[in-house]
Design a protein around this motif. Structure first.
Motif, PDB file in Angstrom:
ATOM      1  N   ASN A  98       2.012  -6.768  -9.807  1.00  0.00           N
ATOM      2  CA  ASN A  98       3.307  -6.090  -9.792  1.00  0.00           C
ATOM      3  C   ASN A  98       4.346  -6.749 -10.693  1.00  0.00           C
ATOM      4  O   ASN A  98       5.538  -6.451 -10.591  1.00  0.00           O
ATOM      5  N   TYR A 110       7.544   0.871  -2.655  1.00  0.00           N
ATOM      6  CA  TYR A 110       8.020  -0.464  -2.280  1.00  0.00           C
ATOM      7  C   TYR A 110       9.511  -0.615  -2.596  1.00  0.00           C
ATOM      8  O   TYR A 110      10.292  -1.096  -1.756  1.00  0.00           O
ATOM      9  N   ILE A 111       9.896  -0.215  -3.808  1.00  0.00           N
ATOM     10  CA  ILE A 111      11.303  -0.297  -4.194  1.00  0.00           C
ATOM     11  C   ILE A 111      12.158   0.567  -3.277  1.00  0.00           C
ATOM     12  O   ILE A 111      13.248   0.170  -2.849  1.00  0.00           O
ATOM     13  N   ALA A 161       2.824   3.376  -5.698  1.00  0.00           N
ATOM     14  CA  ALA A 161       2.908   2.314  -4.686  1.00  0.00           C
ATOM     15  C   ALA A 161       4.126   1.425  -4.942  1.00  0.00           C
ATOM     16  O   ALA A 161       4.845   1.039  -4.009  1.00  0.00           O
ATOM     17  N   GLN A 162       4.378   1.115  -6.205  1.00  0.00           N
ATOM     18  CA  GLN A 162       5.540   0.294  -6.550  1.00  0.00           C
ATOM     19  C   GLN A 162       6.839   1.047  -6.277  1.00  0.00           C
ATOM     20  O   GLN A 162       7.824   0.467  -5.814  1.00  0.00           O
ATOM     21  N   ARG A 163       6.825   2.340  -6.569  1.00  0.00           N
ATOM     22  CA  ARG A 163       8.001   3.162  -6.293  1.00  0.00           C
ATOM     23  C   ARG A 163       8.318   3.167  -4.788  1.00  0.00           C
ATOM     24  O   ARG A 163       9.473   3.033  -4.387  1.00  0.00           O
ATOM     25  N   SER A 191      11.623   1.382  -0.201  1.00  0.00           N
ATOM     26  CA  SER A 191      11.764   0.747   1.114  1.00  0.00           C
ATOM     27  C   SER A 191      12.772  -0.401   1.055  1.00  0.00           C
ATOM     28  O   SER A 191      13.535  -0.626   2.003  1.00  0.00           O
ATOM     29  N   MET A 192      12.783  -1.125  -0.060  1.00  0.00           N
ATOM     30  CA  MET A 192      13.733  -2.223  -0.216  1.00  0.00           C
ATOM     31  C   MET A 192      15.162  -1.694  -0.292  1.00  0.00           C
ATOM     32  O   MET A 192      16.084  -2.235   0.332  1.00  0.00           O
TER      33      MET A 192
END
Length: 319
Positions: free
Chosen positions: A199, A216-217, A212-214, A219-220
């Motif tokens: 990542n 994660y961001i 998946a990275q989207r 959720s942050m």
């Protein structure tokens, strides 16, 4: 015989001329040395004067704040590290105002579209701590705008005053950027990226977006948004009239903000100082660049140029 006399006379004239040149050169050198000494003395006098001015300006607030007054701290422009509205500068001003016995209350004069949630969080926490420590009220007065991180700070105030046309709210979090993958395909540009860590290149604008990275961001951002919401609910308490749009990122006029409980009533700085704090004298504690330091920096540049000119006139070579 006549030739010998003429030759002796020429020698004497040459010696006289040489001596005169040496004397004049010595006098000129002594004059240059005197000018250099005078110049250096003036430099040191100016430095001492600048230091004295800095000491004076640093003590201006303390000396003018001996009588009961309303302490004002301006929060204007972007709230970011290194900016005038950074946590470093605002917190320093807050501590000075709270510790001054003449300050009857602190007014945050706000005109900001927002900025860093980290900087706003630090300021909010410090306002809460200082209020409990010194038992002094804090009021927020909104001029044009109090949005996003600016409202995060204002939520720590005991009351929020706005103009009917102020812009208030924007309780949300964003992270923006650009994606150039389509343009790169059209131009035939190949992205060659090497990373150690799956990542490490997250949010790289030249790479396709990863789902998946989207997530994660997202959720942050949701977590930070929840922190923001909690701060607003804690600060506004039962005055807040929560609707589906309250925490959606919308902004409202000052009058709408009062109706929604995001602000308490209409009012400006003079009104709050006169009618709420009951101390019409206003003392500004806002961090500003020290005039003495600014003059010293400018003076430093002038000194550098002056040293060069003086050294050149004195025959000194700078290499």
């Amino acid at each position: 015989m006549n030739n010998d006399l003429g030759s002796a006379s020429t020698d004497r004239n040459w010696e006289r001329a040489t001596l005169e040149k040496l004397v004049f050169a010595t006098i000129k050198e002594q004059q240059s040395a005197r000018r250099w000494k005078i110049f250096m003395r003036l430099v040191w006098l100016a430095i001492i004067g600048a230091i004295g001015w800095m000491v004076y300006t640093n003590n201006t607030v303390a000396s003018s704040a001996s009588t009961p007054h309303t302490a004002v701290i301006q929060i204007k422009g972007e709230i970011a590290s290194g900016a005038e509205a950074s946590a470093e500068y605002v917190v320093d001003a807050l501590r000075t105002a709270f510790e001054d016995k003449g300050a009857q209350a602190i007014v945050l004069l706000i005109d900001s579209p927002g900025g860093s949630p980290v900087q706003a969080g630090i300021i909010n926490d410090e306002i809460t701590r200082l209020k409990a420590l010194h038992n002094k009220k804090v009021y927020a007065v909104v001029e044009e705008t109090c949005a996003s991180a600016a409202y995060y700070i204002a939520a720590a105030a005991d009351n929020i005053y706005v103009d009917k046309a102020s812009l208030v709210g924007s309780i949300g979090v964003l992270m923006d950027g650009f994606g150039f993958t389509g343009l790169m395909d059209k131009l035939g540009i190949e992205r060659r990226l090497m990373t150690a860590g799956a990542n490490k290149a997250m949010l790289d604008p030249f790479s396709p977006q990863d789902d998946a990275q989207r997530a994660y961001i997202q959720s942050m951002l949701g977590e930070i948004h929840d922190q923001f919401i909690e701060v607003v609910k804690k600060g506004r308490g039962e005055r807040l009239k929560v609707t589906p749009d309250t925490f959606s990122g919308l902004v409202w006029s000052g009058q709408q903000a009062v109706n929604l409980g995001l602000a308490d009533q209409l009012g400006n700085l003079d009104y709050v100082a006169r009618e709420v704090v009951k101390a019409e004298e206003i003392v500004d504690y806002t961090h500003k660049e020290n005039v003495g330091l600014r003059l010293a920096r400018r003076f430093g540049a002038s000194v550098g140029e002056g040293l060069f000119v003086a050294a050149r006139s004195a025959g000194v070579q700078l290499k």
